[in-house]
Design an enzyme around this catalytic site. Structure first.
Site, mmCIF file in Angstrom:
data_model
loop_
_atom_site.group_PDB
_atom_site.id
_atom_site.type_symbol
_atom_site.label_atom_id
_atom_site.label_comp_id
_atom_site.label_asym_id
_atom_site.label_seq_id
_atom_site.Cartn_x
_atom_site.Cartn_y
_atom_site.Cartn_z
ATOM 1 N N ASP A 227 19.838 59.024 -51.900
ATOM 2 C CA ASP A 227 19.438 60.357 -52.337
ATOM 3 C C ASP A 227 20.466 61.407 -51.907
ATOM 4 O O ASP A 227 20.979 61.373 -50.780
ATOM 5 C CB ASP A 227 18.087 60.681 -51.686
ATOM 6 C CG ASP A 227 17.528 62.021 -52.106
ATOM 7 O OD1 ASP A 227 17.113 62.121 -53.269
ATOM 8 O OD2 ASP A 227 17.508 62.951 -51.276
ATOM 9 N N GLU A 296 23.087 58.945 -55.846
ATOM 10 C CA GLU A 296 22.738 60.082 -56.705
ATOM 11 C C GLU A 296 23.792 61.155 -56.538
ATOM 12 O O GLU A 296 23.987 61.678 -55.446
ATOM 13 C CB GLU A 296 21.372 60.650 -56.292
ATOM 14 C CG GLU A 296 20.917 61.747 -57.231
ATOM 15 C CD GLU A 296 20.026 62.792 -56.592
ATOM 16 O OE1 GLU A 296 19.263 63.417 -57.323
ATOM 17 O OE2 GLU A 296 20.100 62.999 -55.368
#
Ligand code: NOJ
Ligand code: MG
Length: 579
Positions: A227, A296
């Site tokens: 993330d 990401e």
């Protein structure tokens, strides 16, 4: 690399081509599968509390067998106060009771592996919840946690009061420095204030987060989706303002107002990634199975691909989403250009990937209408590279409308009633529509955490599976199988006809059938001649988006007629076969 005759473009990519003989590459599991993103809150609720959970997922694994998906990525299910719906973690190695417990994770992994499905989990290294014991101890300056987060005294204002050290902005807009009255310092948070950023300049933090990965690898997971990698580390000297970006139309509150030279994509991130890779590789050494890492990262292809050198397998390719992305008006040529960003920038020996949607961005049907679902799934599943499917895309799910009063997403709420719809992620996170029964079969609760889309009576998995007419889910499952063919799995990709309406390409590898994929992304009917880019004059329909009379028939490749949102996969019948 470009221009081989009429609008035909060759992509050499990373595959070995020695003269005419193409060796079958040694593909890893993450290169041959589709990655399916599960947003656990919205997938399937087993206990009637209106929130999806792990037991719900376990009860639905045959969905992936039907689809032909061999890897699932689960957004966070860890202990969390849910200020950012699981991305604010208060215990990295335990499960939130909303979702179940660790035994459920064990069962999920076992049941997935029995079905040859890999399990990828979300790894959230940038921040924790403010209720994480590390942060609570850090507030009290209890060792070793004192410097686990980014703390500062800030500046001294004219009246002697403490003021924040700089002008930085949060990803969700607004302030990033929060005063803590107990410690009498500010802490940094790139996201909501209940998500304090960890301090990666502290080796103890690095160690602790490596242990988190080790824990999950021991549990048997096959990979991680990292993330917010961009935000991992900030400049050491925090008393520096970030410059204006001068992006047109962006108000001072919005993240894009500044150019994030001190907070985004710093080179030190690479060391952290290397460390995670090392932890994962230790597990691979034991069983020879590669542990997958996807990050990401919303930025240019050059910047995302730079991560490949440090142990990342795939940096998510969001070119179909932004900064230009697929728009309501994008036609064949524009979509080819978006696809080509990935291929044209890919370093040698790297593997492409494509994503159309996720839990943070608008669904593809929001931009292009439900009717376009098949065309876009056809694109995603027939390009060269690993596709990621966001739950619901397989049935062409649409976004729900959520009023400002009912909005839950902190990003949306941050922008107030006027602008919340631009940012709120609630609409793309509605419950997966399983059938035409109560709450679409998602839950028995009378109020799921977000409402089910009112179109569930007709748009749902069960109805689509049983449909006599070709439905999105049926096409999806056909295409997922077709992807297993060598021509699609690792064959080359050549662009064929590309114009305002049409984006088409050829997939082929030595000794295997040649396929032509052609899709009308435009607004009008298109009649086109493909013969200059294929080895034949006729094609057999292998898959189509529906409403074709020519099913099971041979099609003349010199005049294929496609209406908007129609697409075809054809096996090219070689001239030799026709004689
Ligand atoms: C990116 C995640 O995808 C998003 O949902 C989350 O809000 C932020 N990172 C913060 O973790
Ligand atoms: Mg539940």
């Amino acid at each position: 690399m470009r221009a081989l005759g009429n609008s035909v473009v060759t992509l050499c990519l990373s595959l070995l081509s020695f003269g005419h003989i193409q060796a079958k590459p040694d593909l890893k599991w993450w290169q041959t599968t589709i990655v399916y993103q599960i947003y656990p809150r919205s997938f399937k609720d087993s206990d009637g509390d209106g929130v999806g959970d792990l037991k719900g997922i376990i009860s639905k694994l045959d969905h992936f067998v039907y689809l032909g998906v061999q890897a699932i990525w689960l957004s966070p299910f860890y202990k969390s106060p849910n200020k950012d719906f699981g991305y604010d973690i208060s215990n990295h190695t335990d499960v939130d009771p909303l979702f179940g417990d660790l035994d459920d994770v064990t069962e999920l992994i076992e049941e997935c592996h029995k079905r040859d499905i890999k399990v990828i989990i979300d790894f959230v290294p940038n921040h924790t919840s403010d209720l994480h014991p590390w942060f609570q101890a850090s507030i009290k300056k209890q060792e070793p946690y004192t410097d686990f987060y980014v703390w500062t005294d800030g500046k001294t204002g004219p009246d002697g009061a403490r003021t924040k050290p700089n002008n930085w902005l949060g990803v969700f807009g607004g302030e990033v420095w929060k005063w803590n009255d107990e410690r009498k310092q500010f802490y940094y948070h790139a996201f909501v204030e209940e998500q304090p950023d960890l301090n990666y300049r502290n080796p103890k933090v690095v160690d602790e987060m490596n242990k988190v990965i080790d824990f999950w690898m021991k549990m048997g997971v096959d990979g991680i989706r990292v993330d917010a990698i961009t935000n991992l580390i900030e400049t050491e000297d925090i008393f520096q303002d970030e410059p204006r970006s001068y992006k047109p139309g962006v108000p001072p509150f919005q993240y894009e107002y500044l150019d994030h030279i001190y907070t985004s994509n710093l080179p030190e991130i690479r060391g952290a990634i290397r460390g995670w890779r090392n932890v994962m590789d230790k597990h691979s050494q034991k069983d020879g199975l590669e542990r997958f890492m996807v990050v990401e990262f919303y930025d240019t292809p050059e910047k995302r691909n730079a991560y490949l050198d440090y142990g990342v397998h795939l940096p998510f390719n969001f070119d179909l989403i932004e900064p230009i992305g697929i728009r309501p008006e994008s036609g064949g040529r524009q979509i080819r250009d978006l696809v080509d960003i990935e291929y044209a920038n890919l370093p040698q020996n790297s593997w492409p990937n494509f994503v159309m949607g996720n839990h943070d961005r608008k669904r593809i049907t929001k931009k292009r209408g439900a009717r376009a679902a098949n065309a876009f799934n056809m694109l995603l599943l027939t390009l060269k590279g690993t596709p990621t499917t966001y739950y619901g895309e397989e049935i062409g799910m649409e976004e729900i409308h959520v009023s400002f009063e009912d909005t839950q997403d902190p990003w949306g709420l941050n922008y107030g009633k006027e602008r919340y719809e631009e940012f709120s992620r609630d609409p793309c996170r509605s419950p997966l529509q399983w059938n035409d029964g109560y709450q679409s079969g998602f839950t028995t609760a009378n109020k799921p955490w977000l409402p089910v889309h009112p179109n569930y009576k007709t748009l749902n998995i069960q109805t689509q599976m049983a449909s006599n007419d070709l439905s999105p889910i049926q096409l999806y499952s056909q295409l997922a199988r077709l992807r297993q063919e060598p021509s699609f799995q690792y064959g080359d990709l050549f662009y064929s006809v590309v114009n305002d309406n049409i984006f088409s390409y050829v997939r082929q590898t030595e000794g295997q059938p040649q396929y032509l994929v052609t899709i009308n992304f435009g607004k009008s009917k298109s009649i086109d001649d493909y013969t200059s880019s294929v080895n034949g004059r006729e094609g057999k329909v292998i898959a189509h988006t529906g409403n074709f009379n020519e099913q099971n028939m041979k099609i003349d490749l010199s005049k294929i007629v496609l209406k908007p949102d129609q697409g075809l996969v054809l096996e090219v019948l070689s001239n030799k076969d026709e004689l």
